[in-house]
Design an enzyme around this catalytic site. Sequence first.
Site, PDB file in Angstrom:
ATOM      1  N   LYS A  77       0.797  -1.230   0.000  1.00 56.60           N
ATOM      2  CA  LYS A  77       0.000   0.000   0.000  1.00 56.60           C
ATOM      3  C   LYS A  77       0.829   1.279   0.000  1.00 56.60           C
ATOM      4  O   LYS A  77       0.356   2.363   0.340  1.00 56.60           O
ATOM      5  CB  LYS A  77      -1.027   0.063   1.152  1.00 56.60           C
ATOM      6  CG  LYS A  77      -1.846  -1.178   1.345  1.00 56.60           C
ATOM      7  CD  LYS A  77      -2.241  -1.868   0.067  1.00 56.60           C
ATOM      8  CE  LYS A  77      -3.186  -1.075  -0.805  1.00 56.60           C
ATOM      9  NZ  LYS A  77      -3.374  -1.795  -2.116  1.00 56.60           N
ATOM     10  N   SER A  78       2.080   1.141  -0.441  1.00 63.12           N
ATOM     11  CA  SER A  78       2.972   2.310  -0.493  1.00 63.12           C
ATOM     12  C   SER A  78       3.040   2.932  -1.886  1.00 63.12           C
ATOM     13  O   SER A  78       3.791   3.890  -2.101  1.00 63.12           O
ATOM     14  CB  SER A  78       4.386   1.890  -0.079  1.00 63.12           C
ATOM     15  OG  SER A  78       4.378   1.346   1.218  1.00 63.12           O
ATOM     16  N   GLY A  79       2.301   2.345  -2.840  1.00 57.53           N
ATOM     17  CA  GLY A  79       2.361   2.836  -4.212  1.00 57.53           C
ATOM     18  C   GLY A  79       3.100   1.860  -5.131  1.00 57.53           C
ATOM     19  O   GLY A  79       3.563   2.235  -6.213  1.00 57.53           O
ATOM     20  N   ASN A  83       2.155  -0.486  -7.192  1.00 56.61           N
ATOM     21  CA  ASN A  83       1.703  -0.653  -8.576  1.00 56.61           C
ATOM     22  C   ASN A  83       1.996   0.578  -9.428  1.00 56.61           C
ATOM     23  O   ASN A  83       2.229   0.469 -10.627  1.00 56.61           O
ATOM     24  CB  ASN A  83       0.211  -1.016  -8.597  1.00 56.61           C
ATOM     25  CG  ASN A  83      -0.001  -2.398  -8.020  1.00 56.61           C
ATOM     26  OD1 ASN A  83       0.155  -3.399  -8.703  1.00 56.61           O
ATOM     27  ND2 ASN A  83      -0.302  -2.456  -6.720  1.00 56.61           N
ATOM     28  N   TRP A  84       2.002   1.730  -8.784  1.00 57.95           N
ATOM     29  CA  TRP A  84       2.375   2.964  -9.498  1.00 57.95           C
ATOM     30  C   TRP A  84       3.841   2.891  -9.918  1.00 57.95           C
ATOM     31  O   TRP A  84       4.208   3.218 -11.055  1.00 57.95           O
ATOM     32  CB  TRP A  84       2.119   4.162  -8.582  1.00 57.95           C
ATOM     33  CG  TRP A  84       2.265   5.499  -9.240  1.00 57.95           C
ATOM     34  CD1 TRP A  84       2.346   5.774 -10.579  1.00 57.95           C
ATOM     35  CD2 TRP A  84       2.338   6.762  -8.569  1.00 57.95           C
ATOM     36  NE1 TRP A  84       2.464   7.119 -10.784  1.00 57.95           N
ATOM     37  CE2 TRP A  84       2.468   7.744  -9.568  1.00 57.95           C
ATOM     38  CE3 TRP A  84       2.299   7.159  -7.229  1.00 57.95           C
ATOM     39  CZ2 TRP A  84       2.554   9.111  -9.258  1.00 57.95           C
ATOM     40  CZ3 TRP A  84       2.383   8.506  -6.919  1.00 57.95           C
ATOM     41  CH2 TRP A  84       2.508   9.473  -7.924  1.00 57.95           C
ATOM     42  N   HIS A 140       7.278  -7.609  -1.494  1.00 59.37           N
ATOM     43  CA  HIS A 140       6.940  -6.940  -0.230  1.00 59.37           C
ATOM     44  C   HIS A 140       7.732  -7.561   0.930  1.00 59.37           C
ATOM     45  O   HIS A 140       7.438  -7.286   2.090  1.00 59.37           O
ATOM     46  CB  HIS A 140       5.454  -7.122   0.095  1.00 59.37           C
ATOM     47  CG  HIS A 140       4.507  -6.430  -0.844  1.00 59.37           C
ATOM     48  ND1 HIS A 140       4.637  -5.120  -1.206  1.00 59.37           N
ATOM     49  CD2 HIS A 140       3.377  -6.871  -1.462  1.00 59.37           C
ATOM     50  CE1 HIS A 140       3.637  -4.791  -2.012  1.00 59.37           C
ATOM     51  NE2 HIS A 140       2.865  -5.830  -2.192  1.00 59.37           N
ATOM     52  N   ARG A 170       6.226   5.295   1.963  1.00 53.32           N
ATOM     53  CA  ARG A 170       5.097   6.224   2.005  1.00 53.32           C
ATOM     54  C   ARG A 170       4.792   6.509   3.468  1.00 53.32           C
ATOM     55  O   ARG A 170       5.048   5.643   4.337  1.00 53.32           O
ATOM     56  CB  ARG A 170       3.877   5.556   1.338  1.00 53.32           C
ATOM     57  CG  ARG A 170       2.663   6.445   1.204  1.00 53.32           C
ATOM     58  CD  ARG A 170       1.478   5.688   0.589  1.00 53.32           C
ATOM     59  NE  ARG A 170       0.398   6.603   0.224  1.00 53.32           N
ATOM     60  CZ  ARG A 170      -0.795   6.233  -0.232  1.00 53.32           C
ATOM     61  NH1 ARG A 170      -1.067   4.936  -0.395  1.00 53.32           N
ATOM     62  NH2 ARG A 170      -1.713   7.139  -0.530  1.00 53.32           N
ATOM     63  N   SER A 228      -4.843   3.362   3.491  1.00 54.13           N
ATOM     64  CA  SER A 228      -4.978   2.655   2.215  1.00 54.13           C
ATOM     65  C   SER A 228      -5.160   1.155   2.472  1.00 54.13           C
ATOM     66  O   SER A 228      -6.019   0.499   1.859  1.00 54.13           O
ATOM     67  CB  SER A 228      -3.722   2.917   1.370  1.00 54.13           C
ATOM     68  OG  SER A 228      -3.823   2.278   0.134  1.00 54.13           O
ATOM     69  N   MET A 245      -4.157   4.759 -14.951  1.00 53.35           N
ATOM     70  CA  MET A 245      -4.057   3.438 -14.308  1.00 53.35           C
ATOM     71  C   MET A 245      -5.417   2.949 -13.842  1.00 53.35           C
ATOM     72  O   MET A 245      -5.726   1.761 -13.895  1.00 53.35           O
ATOM     73  CB  MET A 245      -3.079   3.503 -13.127  1.00 53.35           C
ATOM     74  CG  MET A 245      -1.629   3.473 -13.564  1.00 53.35           C
ATOM     75  SD  MET A 245      -0.505   3.327 -12.168  1.00 53.35           S
ATOM     76  CE  MET A 245      -0.889   1.691 -11.551  1.00 53.35           C
ATOM     77  N   GLY A 291      -5.488   8.056  -4.190  1.00 55.11           N
ATOM     78  CA  GLY A 291      -4.212   8.453  -4.787  1.00 55.11           C
ATOM     79  C   GLY A 291      -3.730   9.824  -4.347  1.00 55.11           C
ATOM     80  O   GLY A 291      -3.226  10.595  -5.162  1.00 55.11           O
TER      81      GLY A 291
HETATM   82  N1  LIG Z   1      -0.856   6.370 -10.563  1.00 56.28           N
HETATM   83  C1  LIG Z   1      -1.047   6.571  -9.279  1.00 56.28           C
HETATM   84  N2  LIG Z   1      -0.962   7.821  -8.767  1.00 56.28           N
HETATM   85  C2  LIG Z   1      -1.148   8.035  -7.442  1.00 56.28           C
HETATM   86  N3  LIG Z   1      -1.446   7.067  -6.550  1.00 56.28           N
HETATM   87  C3  LIG Z   1      -1.556   5.809  -7.013  1.00 56.28           C
HETATM   88  C4  LIG Z   1      -1.349   5.498  -8.375  1.00 56.28           C
HETATM   89  N4  LIG Z   1      -1.514   4.157  -8.524  1.00 56.28           N
HETATM   90  C5  LIG Z   1      -1.813   3.663  -7.314  1.00 56.28           C
HETATM   91  N5  LIG Z   1      -1.837   4.651  -6.402  1.00 56.28           N
HETATM   92  C6  LIG Z   1      -2.176   4.545  -4.992  1.00 56.28           C
HETATM   93  O1  LIG Z   1      -1.291   3.635  -4.342  1.00 56.28           O
HETATM   94  C7  LIG Z   1      -1.997   2.960  -3.281  1.00 56.28           C
HETATM   95  C8  LIG Z   1      -1.901   1.471  -3.486  1.00 56.28           C
HETATM   96  O2  LIG Z   1      -0.586   1.076  -3.223  1.00 56.28           O
HETATM   97  P1  LIG Z   1      -0.073  -0.362  -3.670  1.00 56.28           P
HETATM   98  O3  LIG Z   1       0.114  -0.331  -5.139  1.00 56.28           O
HETATM   99  O4  LIG Z   1       1.235  -0.485  -2.912  1.00 56.28           O
HETATM  100  O5  LIG Z   1      -1.067  -1.347  -3.256  1.00 56.28           O
HETATM  101  C9  LIG Z   1      -3.437   3.453  -3.331  1.00 56.28           C
HETATM  102  O6  LIG Z   1      -3.507   4.531  -2.409  1.00 56.28           O
HETATM  103  P2  LIG Z   1      -4.868   5.004  -1.717  1.00 56.28           P
HETATM  104  O7  LIG Z   1      -5.537   3.801  -1.181  1.00 56.28           O
HETATM  105  O8  LIG Z   1      -4.417   5.941  -0.641  1.00 56.28           O
HETATM  106  O9  LIG Z   1      -5.648   5.690  -2.782  1.00 56.28           O
HETATM  107  C10 LIG Z   1      -3.544   3.926  -4.775  1.00 56.28           C
HETATM  108  O10 LIG Z   1      -4.579   4.836  -5.009  1.00 56.28           O
HETATM  109  C1  LIG Z   2      -0.846 -10.319   0.636  1.00 58.46           C
HETATM  110  C2  LIG Z   2      -0.930 -10.373  -0.794  1.00 58.46           C
HETATM  111  C3  LIG Z   2      -1.050  -9.048  -1.408  1.00 58.46           C
HETATM  112  C4  LIG Z   2      -1.819  -8.903  -2.516  1.00 58.46           C
HETATM  113  C5  LIG Z   2      -1.934  -7.663  -3.095  1.00 58.46           C
HETATM  114  C6  LIG Z   2      -1.257  -6.608  -2.553  1.00 58.46           C
HETATM  115  O1  LIG Z   2      -1.392  -5.428  -3.146  1.00 58.46           O
HETATM  116  S1  LIG Z   2      -0.175  -4.539  -3.528  1.00 58.46           S
HETATM  117  O2  LIG Z   2       0.957  -5.376  -3.863  1.00 58.46           O
HETATM  118  O3  LIG Z   2       0.161  -3.678  -2.402  1.00 58.46           O
HETATM  119  O4  LIG Z   2      -0.665  -3.798  -4.631  1.00 58.46           O
HETATM  120  C7  LIG Z   2      -0.491  -6.744  -1.432  1.00 58.46           C
HETATM  121  C8  LIG Z   2      -0.376  -7.987  -0.849  1.00 58.46           C
END
Ligand SMILES: Nc1ncnc2c1ncn2[C@@H]1O[C@H](COP(=O)(O)O)[C@@H](OP(=O)(O)O)[C@H]1O
Ligand SMILES: CCc1ccc(OS(=O)(=O)O)cc1
Length: 285
Positions: free
Chosen positions: A44-46, A48-49, A99, A121, A129, A223, A249
Site C-alpha cells: 500500500k505504499s504505491g 503498482n504505481w 513486499h 510512504r 490505504s 491506471m 491516490g
Molecule cells: N498512478 C497513481 N498515482 C497516485 N497514486 C496511485 C497510483 N496508482 C496507485 N496509487 C495509490 O497507491 C496505493 C496502493 O498502493 P499499492 O500499489 O502499494 O497497493 C493506493 O492509495 P490510496 O488507497 O491511498 O488511494 C492507490 O490509489
Molecule cells: C498479501 C498479498 C497481497 C496482494 C496484493 C497486494 O497489493 S499490492 O501489492 O500492495 O498492490 C499486497 C499484498
Amino acid sequence: MTGKFISFEGILFPRLNYSPEVLREVHESFLIKHEDVLLLTFPKSGTNWLIETVCLIYSKGDPKWVQSEPIWDRSPWVENKYGYELLKEKEGPRLISSHLPIQLFPKSFFKSKAKMIYLIRNPRDVFVSGYFFWRSAKFVEKPESMEEYFEWFIHGNMPFGSWFDHTRGWMSIRDKENFLILSYEEMKWDTRNTVEKICQFLGKELEPEELNSVLKNSSFQAMKENNMSNFSLAKGLHFEENAHLLRKGVTGDWKNHFTVAQAEIFDKLFQEKMADLPQELFPWE
Ligand SMILES: Nc1ncnc2c1ncn2[C@@H]1O[C@H](COP(=O)(O)O)[C@@H](OP(=O)(O)O)[C@H]1O
Ligand SMILES: CCc1ccc(OS(=O)(=O)O)cc1
C-alpha cells in the site's frame, strides 16, 4: 488471527498463494541476476504505481505493454507461488516485485549488482490505504473496524509484518550504490523529477515526448482505467466487487480518518522506532 494466514519466521502471509516451503526456497535459493531490477515496498505504499512507471520507462512510453499484460505478470512478486514459478522461467533481465522484509529476501541479492528501488510512504497513509484494501480482499482476515486495524498495524500483526521493522530493515542498506530510496510523496509532488531520477538510476534515457508519455500513462486516471493495472481482473475471485486498488491516490488522507488519540499514539511510536534515522528520509514529516 489465524485461518486465512500462515506465519513464516514470525511474519504473517495470506495462506492463498503463499507457503513456508516457497518462502524458504525463495530466501535460500532464488537466484537474483545482476541485470534484474527489483521493486520493493511495504504493501500500500504505491507499489503498482512504481511498477507501471518502470514498465513504461522500459517501453519508452509506449503503452502497448502495460495495456496488454497484467501487472503481476510484467513484474511478478517473487514471494508468492504464482510469481515465483513465472520468474524461474523468465529469460533475460527481469522486473521483480516484492513486499518481503529484508531478512526473508533472496540471499543472492546481497552479492549481486541488481538494482533495487525501495518506495516508502507515510505510514499513516499506508495504514488508511491498507484498511480499505484488506477490507475488500477475500484472501485475508478482514479487520472489523479501523480501531481493530490500528492495533494490528502498530503491533505489526498483519500481512508482511510491521511497517516500522520493514522500513528500518531495508533502510539499513541505504548507502549501497545499487539501492535507490524513493517516496510516494515525492512521486506525487514532483512526478516528472522522480521519473527522471528513476531513469538515471536505471541508466535509461528518454526523449522528452517519451517521458511525457510515461507520465500520461502512469497517471492515477490512466491506471484506474487500465484493466491490466487496476486489479479489476481479480475482482470476484480474490476481491469484492466494490474493491478499488486506485482509491484516492493522494497524500495526507490519514487526516480524514485518524482520531486525535490515534494521531498522538502514532507520533509517539514513530519517534520511538525511527528517531535514530535521518529525518530527511521521511519527507512527509
Ligand atoms: N498512478 C497513481 N498515482 C497516485 N497514486 C496511485 C497510483 N496508482 C496507485 N496509487 C495509490 O497507491 C496505493 C496502493 O498502493 P499499492 O500499489 O502499494 O497497493 C493506493 O492509495 P490510496 O488507497 O491511498 O488511494 C492507490 O490509489
Ligand atoms: C498479501 C498479498 C497481497 C496482494 C496484493 C497486494 O497489493 S499490492 O501489492 O500492495 O498492490 C499486497 C499484498
